[in-house]
Write an enzyme that holds these catalytic residues in place. Sequence first.
Site, short mmCIF file in Angstrom:
data_model
loop_
_atom_site.label_atom_id
_atom_site.label_comp_id
_atom_site.label_asym_id
_atom_site.label_seq_id
_atom_site.Cartn_x
_atom_site.Cartn_y
_atom_site.Cartn_z
N CYS A 2 0.96 -1.01 0.00
CA CYS A 2 -0.08 0.00 -0.03
C CYS A 2 1.09 1.39 -0.01
O CYS A 2 1.65 1.43 1.07
CB CYS A 2 -1.06 -0.08 1.11
SG CYS A 2 -2.33 1.41 1.50
N GLY A 3 0.54 2.19 -1.21
CA GLY A 3 1.61 3.23 -1.22
C GLY A 3 1.46 4.26 -0.18
O GLY A 3 2.12 4.84 0.73
N ASP A 31 -10.17 6.41 -3.02
CA ASP A 31 -8.84 6.86 -2.44
C ASP A 31 -8.73 8.33 -2.39
O ASP A 31 -8.97 9.00 -3.47
CB ASP A 31 -7.57 6.32 -3.12
CG ASP A 31 -6.56 6.22 -2.32
OD1 ASP A 31 -6.08 7.26 -1.43
OD2 ASP A 31 -5.66 5.43 -2.31
N CYS A 43 -2.97 7.59 -4.61
CA CYS A 43 -2.80 6.18 -4.49
C CYS A 43 -1.25 5.69 -4.88
O CYS A 43 -1.17 6.05 -6.21
CB CYS A 43 -3.73 5.49 -5.19
SG CYS A 43 -3.59 3.52 -5.20
N GLY A 44 -0.66 5.10 -4.00
CA GLY A 44 0.70 4.90 -4.46
C GLY A 44 0.81 3.75 -5.46
O GLY A 44 1.73 3.76 -6.28
#
EC number: 5.1.1.8
Length: 333
Positions: free
Chosen positions: A90-91, A249, A253-254
Amino acid sequence: MARHSFFCVDGHTCGNPVRLVAGGGPNLNGSTMMEKCAHFLAEYDWIRTGLMFEPRGHDMMSGSILYPPTRPDCDVAVLFIETSGCLPMCGHGTIGTVTMAIEQGLVTPKTPGKLNLDTPAGLVAIEYEQDGQYVERVRLTNVPAFLYAEGLEVECPDLGPIKVDVAYGGNFYAIVEPQENYTDMDDYSALQLIAWSPVLRQRLNEKYKFQHPELPDINRLSHILWTGKPKHPQAHARNAVFYGDKAIDRSPCGTGTSARMAQLAAKGKLKPGDEFIHESIIGSLFHGRVERAAEVAGRPAIVPSIAGWARMTGYNTIFIDDRDPFAHGFSAA
């Protein structure tokens, strides 16, 4: 009857929540973080649902739990939790977790300004900028990202047939770009995107196979990335990423930005060294960069990096009480 206590540090990354579980997490078996993740889901998923869902969380909640690393080249291991389950990577969660862990003294890097994370998706290298007690910026070098499939056809409610590309950036993303039946994310409400996305995801998973060639446990498409023209003068593109059951998000969002860069690189629109600034639905920015070319099981890939910021919002001691009929959380339809 037991009352379980969890000490959490709450914050957000560019607008999207991060709940870092700093105390109360369970001991997990396994020689890798992927194995520990499987143990968590099999025996302790009630912790995830209790901390992420209402009444202690909400539809957009995501978080992380820190563990000792399972590999010698890492400083700390991270288990990512959210309303949809446990994520391989998860970025935005990484940026928030690193920021709060450094500021709160929960981890001591071997080299100041650098940190290696052991995640279920693999090693994630971190560089961070600190001003006194505060972490101002975090750049993560993600796992290799790649374009998985192009032009997959699927029927979308209200819109009709559309085509999507699917790319991997730590999770599998269906990328919806402007086309005959879809113009721009700005032409639709967030509620419409939230209504359409789970249907798209289900239909794509039923119709096509999504399997990471090196990680057998990553075998489904989990996110929908709706694209649009940027509004911020620095941004190259804008996106709204759907995850979980009802969440958009708030950050760019990474892993979604990583997947988007991999898609663009595969089509010759980005090359190593290029910057890619991604704008979120609320206008916050991630600064992406193609670090280098790579391969994943013979498939062309890139190693992307993502930079962003996070802020701590408070401390939270949360009880999950067996006497509570909603101890394990709920999600209203």
